[in-house]
Scaffold this active site. Structure first.
Site, PDB file in Angstrom:
ATOM      1  N   TRP A 282     -10.481  -6.940  -8.903  1.00  0.00           N
ATOM      2  CA  TRP A 282      -9.001  -6.768  -8.066  1.00  0.00           C
ATOM      3  C   TRP A 282      -7.870  -7.484  -8.918  1.00  0.00           C
ATOM      4  CZ3 TRP A 282      -6.652 -11.355  -6.455  1.00  0.00           C
ATOM      5  CH2 TRP A 282      -7.234 -12.498  -6.277  1.00  0.00           C
TER       6      TRP A 282
ATOM      7  N   GLU B 138       6.018  -5.524   9.967  1.00  0.00           N
ATOM      8  CA  GLU B 138       6.188  -5.457   8.669  1.00  0.00           C
ATOM      9  C   GLU B 138       6.827  -6.788   8.010  1.00  0.00           C
ATOM     10  OE1 GLU B 138       4.345  -3.386   6.701  1.00  0.00           O
ATOM     11  OE2 GLU B 138       3.405  -2.967   8.472  1.00  0.00           O
TER      12      GLU B 138
ATOM     13  N   TRP C  45     -18.047  -8.049 -11.281  1.00  0.00           N
ATOM     14  CA  TRP C  45     -17.446  -6.740 -11.437  1.00  0.00           C
ATOM     15  C   TRP C  45     -17.766  -6.102 -12.750  1.00  0.00           C
ATOM     16  CZ3 TRP C  45     -15.022  -5.811  -7.143  1.00  0.00           C
ATOM     17  CH2 TRP C  45     -14.297  -6.760  -6.264  1.00  0.00           C
TER      18      TRP C  45
ATOM     19  N   ASN D 201       3.635   2.237   0.490  1.00  0.00           N
ATOM     20  CA  ASN D 201       2.767   1.268   0.829  1.00  0.00           C
ATOM     21  C   ASN D 201       1.503   1.775   1.105  1.00  0.00           C
ATOM     22  OD1 ASN D 201       2.354  -1.758   1.613  1.00  0.00           O
ATOM     23  ND2 ASN D 201       1.941  -0.755   3.487  1.00  0.00           N
TER      24      ASN D 201
ATOM     25  N   TRP E  51      -3.706  -7.046  -2.456  1.00  0.00           N
ATOM     26  CA  TRP E  51      -5.033  -7.056  -3.271  1.00  0.00           C
ATOM     27  C   TRP E  51      -6.118  -7.567  -2.598  1.00  0.00           C
ATOM     28  CZ3 TRP E  51      -5.970  -3.429  -7.142  1.00  0.00           C
ATOM     29  CH2 TRP E  51      -4.992  -2.815  -7.508  1.00  0.00           C
TER      30      TRP E  51
ATOM     31  N   TRP F 110       4.478  -9.575   8.390  1.00  0.00           N
ATOM     32  CA  TRP F 110       3.501  -9.660   7.306  1.00  0.00           C
ATOM     33  C   TRP F 110       4.046 -10.345   6.318  1.00  0.00           C
ATOM     34  CZ3 TRP F 110      -1.531  -8.865   6.707  1.00  0.00           C
ATOM     35  CH2 TRP F 110      -2.326  -8.181   7.577  1.00  0.00           C
TER      36      TRP F 110
END
Length: 478
Positions: free
Chosen positions: A368, A281, A312, A350, A391, A284
């Site tokens: 988004w 993590e 969208w 998360n 996102w 990441w």
């Protein structure tokens, strides 16, 4: 490099230990001043009650106290940092300004402007790596390319760390503390929140630990639980995460110390399966920072440009759907409880960040970027690289190997990760009398009790079909 005096500019590194810029300034200067600027170009756009400002304010008080114990002093300004730093450097007559890297595009532009102003005035500017283990182009593929998928990046990251563990070495401050400039006799008091134009938030009520001591407290609390992290991290009603993300964001902890600790645990065969998962993590976080650095177009645009062609939902109806999502009125309890957690506390688990993001994008058909902006405003731990990366992961437009048809079902996610409805009941008490089975999809429950809870905005199966049609424009790219 021997300088008469230097100025250390604190930003995303609110601590007085294992601090690269401070260490380097102290080693190379006869006298070192320290400054923190409440940057009006950032703060002026924030609401008057903002937990992050409260957190910074408390953390700065701790930094100031720590510097005083070491014989130094923290100068605090409330101004446009790009102008205030060169002006303060001139006022103090320092030879150089030291700071640690910030990888966000606006910060890079700000630092470049500061460096130009300093150099025009005959002063130097030094910036160092501090908030990550590996940065920019330090982790590359075997062909020298920039990674676009996480797993091979992680493997290369771990291999590089194994080859050079010296990158985890601490940067000690105490041996050089005598070079800290002492406080002036008329040193002003630290500005209050009111003087900064803010009001207290509910940070204290939430009992969120602040500053260096708060980070240390949370890490010590997490270490006995780290063995179970692999499984516990996915369940929002369980105390699984480290809860350190806000401290990562503001640098009240040393990432070198954290990685050094978990690497030592693995070397001793301690910590169980949770240790490498938690380390992943942290990697990441560095992966997304690297992606942002090399691909600044992700700010406002899709990492995969083809995804910018997606149409969208827009107009008043879409705005109503978006407002319902923001306010936790979607009719899907796990989504609504997660949004309530965010709105009330500034934190979101998360797993729930993925669920809520996927719901906005792929159930409601909302861009988004609107969700990214909402999280940016409300998350205590908002970090541009990580927020954008998350996102874009949810929208399938980012650097992820999974194709566009990954669409979370909010009901099955709820049944799997909050099976007893404990998390849902905490944030949606109006559903407390539903059974553990009913609470995940209240619209299917017998209406024996009046529920102060909305019907679903959309039916997931129908929304999924619309999403697959919406994404058809980019189908060939996946």
């Amino acid at each position: 490099m021997k300088l008469n005096s230097s100025l250390v500019w604190l930003r995303r590194d609110l601590r007085v230990f294992d601090h690269v810029a401070l260490n380097q300034a102290l080693q190379n200067s006869a006298r070192v001043y320290c400054v923190f600027v409440y940057d009006t170009t950032i703060l002026d756009s924030l609401p008057r009650r903002d937990r992050r400002v409260d957190f910074i304010h408390a953390s700065i008080a701790e930094v100031s106290a720590e510097l005083q114990q070491l014989g130094g002093h923290l100068i605090v300004k409330h101004a446009d940092a790009a102008a205030a730093i060169p002006a303060l450097a001139a006022e103090l007559g320092v030879d150089a300004v030291f700071c640690n890297h910030d990888y966000e595009p606006q910060a890079i532009a700000r630092d470049a402007a500061v460096e130009r102003a300093l150099r025009a005035d005959g002063r130097q500017f030094f910036s160092y790596k501090d908030q990550v283990i590996f940065e920019k182009s330090e982790v590359l593929s075997q062909t020298g390319g920039v990674f676009s998928v996480f797993t091979p990046y992680k493997n290369a990251w771990l291999k590089k760390l194994d080859a050079d563990p010296s990158v985890l070495a601490p940067y000690h401050i105490e041996p050089h503390a005598a070079r800290l400039a002492p406080p002036p006799a008329n040193a002003p008091a630290l500005p209050t929140l009111d003087e900064l134009g803010f009001e207290p938030s509910n940070l204290a009520e939430l009992k969120i630990p602040t500053g260096m001591s708060g980070a240390a407290q949370l890490f010590e609390d997490f270490l006995p639980r780290i063995a179970g992290y692999k499984d516990a991290r996915d369940y929002p009603a369980v105390k699984g995460p480290s809860y350190l993300s806000m401290h990562f964001r503001f640098g009240t902890l040393s990432v070198r110390h954290l990685v050094r600790t978990v690497v030592d645990l693995m070397a001793r065969g301690a910590g169980g399966e949770g240790v490498p998962v938690w380390l992943a993590e942290l990697i990441w976080r560095e992966f997304y920072a690297m992606i942002l650095y090399h691909n600044p177009h992700v700010v406002g645009g899709a990492y995969k440009p083809a995804y910018d062609a997606i149409q969208w939902e827009t107009g008043p109806e879409a705005d109503e759907l978006y407002a319902a999502w923001c306010e936790g009125r979607t009719g899907y309890p796990l989504v609504d409880a997660a949004m309530a957690q965010l709105n009330q506390t500034g934190y979101m688990h998360n797993r729930l960040r993925m669920v809520t993001a996927c719901f906005l994008i792929k159930d409601l058909g909302i861009d988004w970027r609107r969700g990214e902006d909402y999280f940016a405003l409300h998350l205590n731990d908002f970090d541009l690289a990580s927020n954008n990366g998350g996102w874009q992961w949810a929208s399938s437009s980012g650097c992820d190997a999974q194709p566009y048809f990954r669409i979370f079902n909010p009901v099955t996610q709820s049944e799997k990760f909050d099976s007893k409805g404990k998390f849902i009941r905490r944030y949606l008490p109006q559903l407390k009398d539903l059974t553990d089975k009913e609470i995940h999809a209240p619209w299917l429950a017998p209406r024996m009790l009046p529920l102060d809870y909305p019907e679903p905005l959309v039916m997931h199966d129908e929304a999924r079909k619309r999403t697959l049609e919406r994404y058809a424009v980019v189908k060939k790219t996946d």
